[in-house]
Design an enzyme around this catalytic site. Sequence first.
Site, PDB file in Angstrom:
ATOM      1  N   SER A 252      44.021  35.360  37.878  1.00  0.00           N
ATOM      2  CA  SER A 252      42.823  34.747  37.325  1.00  0.00           C
ATOM      3  C   SER A 252      42.248  35.686  36.287  1.00  0.00           C
ATOM      4  O   SER A 252      42.731  36.806  36.108  1.00  0.00           O
ATOM      5  CB  SER A 252      41.786  34.528  38.429  1.00  0.00           C
ATOM      6  OG  SER A 252      41.206  35.767  38.770  1.00  0.00           O
ATOM      7  N   LYS A 253      41.204  35.195  35.633  1.00  0.00           N
ATOM      8  CA  LYS A 253      40.569  36.019  34.603  1.00  0.00           C
ATOM      9  C   LYS A 253      40.058  37.342  35.187  1.00  0.00           C
ATOM     10  O   LYS A 253      39.889  38.315  34.489  1.00  0.00           O
ATOM     11  CB  LYS A 253      39.423  35.257  33.957  1.00  0.00           C
ATOM     12  CG  LYS A 253      39.951  34.104  33.117  1.00  0.00           C
ATOM     13  CD  LYS A 253      38.994  33.734  32.005  1.00  0.00           C
ATOM     14  CE  LYS A 253      39.521  32.579  31.191  1.00  0.00           C
ATOM     15  NZ  LYS A 253      38.977  31.274  31.594  1.00  0.00           N
TER      16      LYS A 253
END
Length: 484
Positions: A252-253
């Site tokens: 994920s980011k």
Amino acid sequence: MKVRTRFAPSPTGSPHIGNIRTAVFDYLFAMHEGGDFILRVEDTDRTRYVESSLGDMMKGLRWMGLDWTEGPDVGGDYGPYFQSERLEIYHKYAQQLIDEGKAYYCFCSKERLEEMRALQVAAKTPPGYDRKCRDLIPEEVAEKLKENPHPVIRFKMKREGVTEFEDVVRGKITFQNDIQDDFIAIKADGFPTYHFASIVDDHLMKITHVIRGSEWIASTPKHLQLYEAFGWEPPIWVHPELILDEKGKKLSKRSDTVTAFMSYIDAGYLPEAMLNFMATMGWSSGEDKKLFSKEELIEKFTLEGIVNHPAIFDLPKLNDLNGEYIRMKTSEELMVLIMPYMQKAGYVSENPSEEELKKLLEVTKLIHDRIVTLSEAPMLTEFFYKNDLEYEEKGLKRFKKDFWKEMMTHVKENLEACDDWTYTPLETAIKSTLDQMDIKVGDLMATTRMCITGRTWGPGLYECMEVIGKEECINRINRAMELY
Ligand code: GLU
């Protein structure tokens, strides 16, 4: 039946590693089967639209050689390929469902829906629309339409039984219908939701296999019930497992792993390495083999090879692959590849002269067996271009030994006397210092390297000295002796 797959990005941000991995699978499978790979732009969420997103997506796909057979730029028989240009189509099919009693207008206000949600949260009951408008009688609908001519359209999900499907990667998946929501098919702004548009398009575009991110598994009952309502044949569903970061968490980011696909292009990974890496992240040919060309991937890619456990984004593996592909290039090819990075660093001019190119090729040869990503080129070659060296901290101890200046004075004199500035004479000149002083060869070499390159490591010293040239090598020895 011709295999047709699609990659259907929403242009809502910069392409993510996960998105592109899906595209790689879609592409390879279609090509393996001699089918079509369609690029469809799911631009129905106007609030999340990001201008640069599609351009990046297209650039990224083409960079890796994933050319779509139909879609933006190339056209095709099933267009338009932008969902925002297909609104009439969605309205027609939504109307059909309304007419058949399979969908309904929902007039509930935002306030009412918010209130409903708050109560559900408080009561800890599953979220979802309470179906208030599902059973309005035609007169009520007609009356309400006068007041609100553009209500949302909701799809009537079944309330009993189960919805099941066979996923190629995960086997049979079953959902209870009673917890399914009457989802919105057409929003108040007239745009369709993802669920509705993608099903209408997958059908009209004759998509045979839907290979998509696992986040869509939970939505599959909606999609299946839509297929059933229309009387259409659903596609074959393929939901590859997630990609995890090196710590085993969902990519994920927030991961340390860079998820923005474009960063890998900028960092100077080679497209062939990236394709090899992405294709083998969650797919295996079953062989103990590391390098796959695009042609081999196309030849070997089958859905059975998609693994049913999460894949790890293994950066060291990517670096290793990239190094391997770089080593397969000729130095001339590598020179062309590193050129933009060298120009950006200011080491090579925009229109390089013959002389600059000659030097760049020599320099390229010296880093060819070590460079991992193209963007490292300026860092690896800095000392060939910058005379005012910054000395590596770790090597400064060389300038602290009490004999170092005496030793380097000999080295300098020996070099000054050297007329043939090539490997063997340079070696002879430097090593003759060993006859003049009682020193260790290691001290001699490491100190000379520090003076001339500012580093404790790098390509062969004599080769470096050939490129740097006599005058500058001697200047650099003088400079180090003045500074330390
Ligand atoms: N537009 C969706 C996305 O970007 C596509 C999902 C799908 O492939 O059906 O995730």
